[in-house]
Design an enzyme around this catalytic site. Structure first.
Site, PDB file in Angstrom:
ATOM      1  N   GLU A  58     -97.950 -25.334 -31.857  1.00  0.00           N
ATOM      2  CA  GLU A  58     -98.869 -25.199 -30.717  1.00  0.00           C
ATOM      3  C   GLU A  58     -99.927 -26.284 -30.846  1.00  0.00           C
ATOM      4  OE1 GLU A  58    -100.857 -21.397 -30.643  1.00  0.00           O
ATOM      5  OE2 GLU A  58    -102.376 -22.060 -29.235  1.00  0.00           O
ATOM      6  N   GLU A 115    -100.900 -13.701 -37.094  1.00  0.00           N
ATOM      7  CA  GLU A 115    -100.491 -15.093 -37.068  1.00  0.00           C
ATOM      8  C   GLU A 115    -100.812 -15.756 -38.403  1.00  0.00           C
ATOM      9  OE1 GLU A 115    -102.066 -16.915 -33.414  1.00  0.00           O
ATOM     10  OE2 GLU A 115    -102.317 -14.912 -32.562  1.00  0.00           O
TER      11      GLU A 115
END
Ligand SMILES: *[C@@H]1O[C@H](CO)[C@@H](O)[C@H](O)[C@H]1NC(C)=O
Ligand SMILES: *[C@@H]1O[C@H](CO)[C@@H](O)[C@H](O)[C@H]1NC(C)=O
Ligand SMILES: *[C@@H]1O[C@H](CO)[C@@H](O)[C@H](O)[C@H]1NC(C)=O
Length: 417
Positions: A331, A221
């Site tokens: 997110e 990520e």
């Protein structure tokens, strides 16, 4: 016999020693102050300091960044990554694989539309540089660990931490594909969303993943985030993350656990990036590329045009082979519980329909396919946890932007109570 140093050199040396001693004292003192005010026992403080001695490797030079961080220049072959037992006898790779050519690559580097776009910079690097042969690492402080609440939580996402999970909810707005992938490239718009409190964060990132969610999920990520609980301020920061067991015991943010091997002295993972985009004003972007080296299997990270380092193939299980899903988007964490929505913003804090210079975007999104071509993603799905709070819209009205989307939102509002 070496010549005796001239008096000025001696004075400079004495001054340096003095500065070093003073700096060390101040850091120690401020750590103690913080600890006192937070009511931390001497035993706990000692445990934290032992831990920090393990993860903060000795620096050949340290730089105080204007944004408050201390950047340690650590010898490349002494970095924390190599403490991973899986990297015993690991030979540090120095050269990133060649980036596959793509028709959209040129378009991707154009200035987008009206309004100048600029690159984000890291402030410490404007002040000073780390010497060749070292890597630039953000120093972890006692305060950083204390804010996390416990050593075991520090630097971790804790997606499956049952204690934390009672009220913690992760909310998303993202686009993705399910296919064999060997890398991805995207240009990411950078903002500074407001985050309600220290336990919440807002991030925009890409995910490369394989394995089963909640069981043996492997992820890579990269993106930017605002996370006061982790960094002690509300700056927008570049970050990385990885795990090979669905966030259970392996992996962490940035370089706070062994794993990611850094090879450059210019980019600080976890360091602030500035400036950020302004509403109706300048749009700031970063280019993120991740590519699996066809020879070694390592996953390289290229930030703008700098090869930052790599996630060694050896630290993964499923990602030793290839990714089976790639996702891009936002997110946030909501800690309010009882079905309440948070006011933490995602992206720019504006909904996707607001468009350019208002809503945040990812553009020129591409994936590396099984035959090593960089191509726009096919059969893309989009997903939003609570579309009335944060949403996502793909668009195709600007061909020079390739595959792109706007995403984000304000969180709690009349439609998202
Ligand atoms: C997480 O790791 C612990 C310790 O290795 C193990 O006992 C537990 O089963 C794991 N949990 C999950 C959800 O995999
Ligand atoms: C953030 O808000 C939640 C919910 O009100 C609360 O439980 C938590 O303690 C807060 N965290 C901090 C660090 O203030
Ligand atoms: C990868 O992309 C290239 C370029 O579009 C295409 O020619 C090739 O068939 C693709 N490979 C696979 C396995 O789909």
């Amino acid at each position: 016999m070496s010549p005796s140093p001239p008096p000025t050199a001696l004075l400079v040396l004495l001054l340096l020693v003095f500065v070093a001693v003073v700096c060390k004292e101040t850091t120690h003192a401020s750590a103690l102050n913080a600890a006192n005010t937070m009511g931390v026992s001497p035993q706990k403080l000692e445990r934290i300091q032992k831990y920090l001695e393990k993860i903060n490797k000795p620096a050949v030079k340290s730089i105080k960044s204007p944004d408050g961080d201390i950047i340690d220049c650590v010898l490349m072959d002494k970095q924390l990554a190599l403490d991973d037992p899986l990297l015993k006898n690991h030979k540090i790779q120095r050269v990133a694989p060649k980036w596959p050519a793509s028709r959209s690559d040129d378009a991707g580097n154009q200035q987008p539309r009206n309004g100048a776009t600029r690159r984000a910079l890291q402030a410490w690097n404007v002040v000073d540089n780390c010497p060749d042969g070292t890597v630039s690492v953000r120093r972890t402080t006692v305060e950083d660990v204390l804010r996390a609440g416990s050593l075991s939580r520090f630097g971790k996402k804790n997606v499956h931490n049952q204690l934390a999970a009672t009220a913690v909810e992760h909310e998303y707005a993202f686009a993705g594909v399910g296919q064999q992938a060997y890398g991805t490239k995207t240009i990411v718009n950078v903002w500074n969303p407001s985050v309600r409190n220290n336990s919440e964060f807002s991030l925009s990132q890409l995910w490369l993943a394989a394995g089963t969610y909640g069981l043996d999920h492997n992820t890579i990520e990269v993106g930017w985030q605002v996370y006061p609980g982790m960094y002690g301020d509300s700056n927008t920061r570049l970050f990385i993350y990885w795990t090979r067991d669905a966030y259970n015991t392996t992996g962490c943010y940035n370089l706070v656990c062994p794993g990611f091997v850094q090879t450059n002295s210019q980019v600080v993972l976890g360091g602030p990036i500035a400036p950020v985009s302004t509403y109706n004003g300048n749009q700031i972007e970063i280019t993120l590329r991740v590519r699996k080296d066809p020879n070694t299997g390592d996953w390289w990270l290229i930030y703008d045009n700098i090869a930052v380092g790599y996630w060694p193939s050896a630290i993964f299980t499923h990602l030793k082979s290839y990714a089976t899903s790639v996702q891009w988007g936002g997110e946030i964490v909501n800690t309010l519980g009882s079905g309440q929505r948070t006011t933490t913003q995602m992206g720019s804090g504006q909904f996707a329909k607001e468009g350019y210079q208002k809503a945040s975007y990812f553009r020129n999104v591409e994936v590396i396919n099984t035959t090593s071509y960089l191509v726009p993603p096919q059969s893309v799905y989009t997903s939003a946890t609570y579309p009335n709070c944060y949403d996502i819209q793909t668009s195709s009205s600007d061909p020079s932007w390739g595959f792109y989307f706007f995403y984000g939102g304000p969180g709690r509002n009349p439609q998202c109570p």
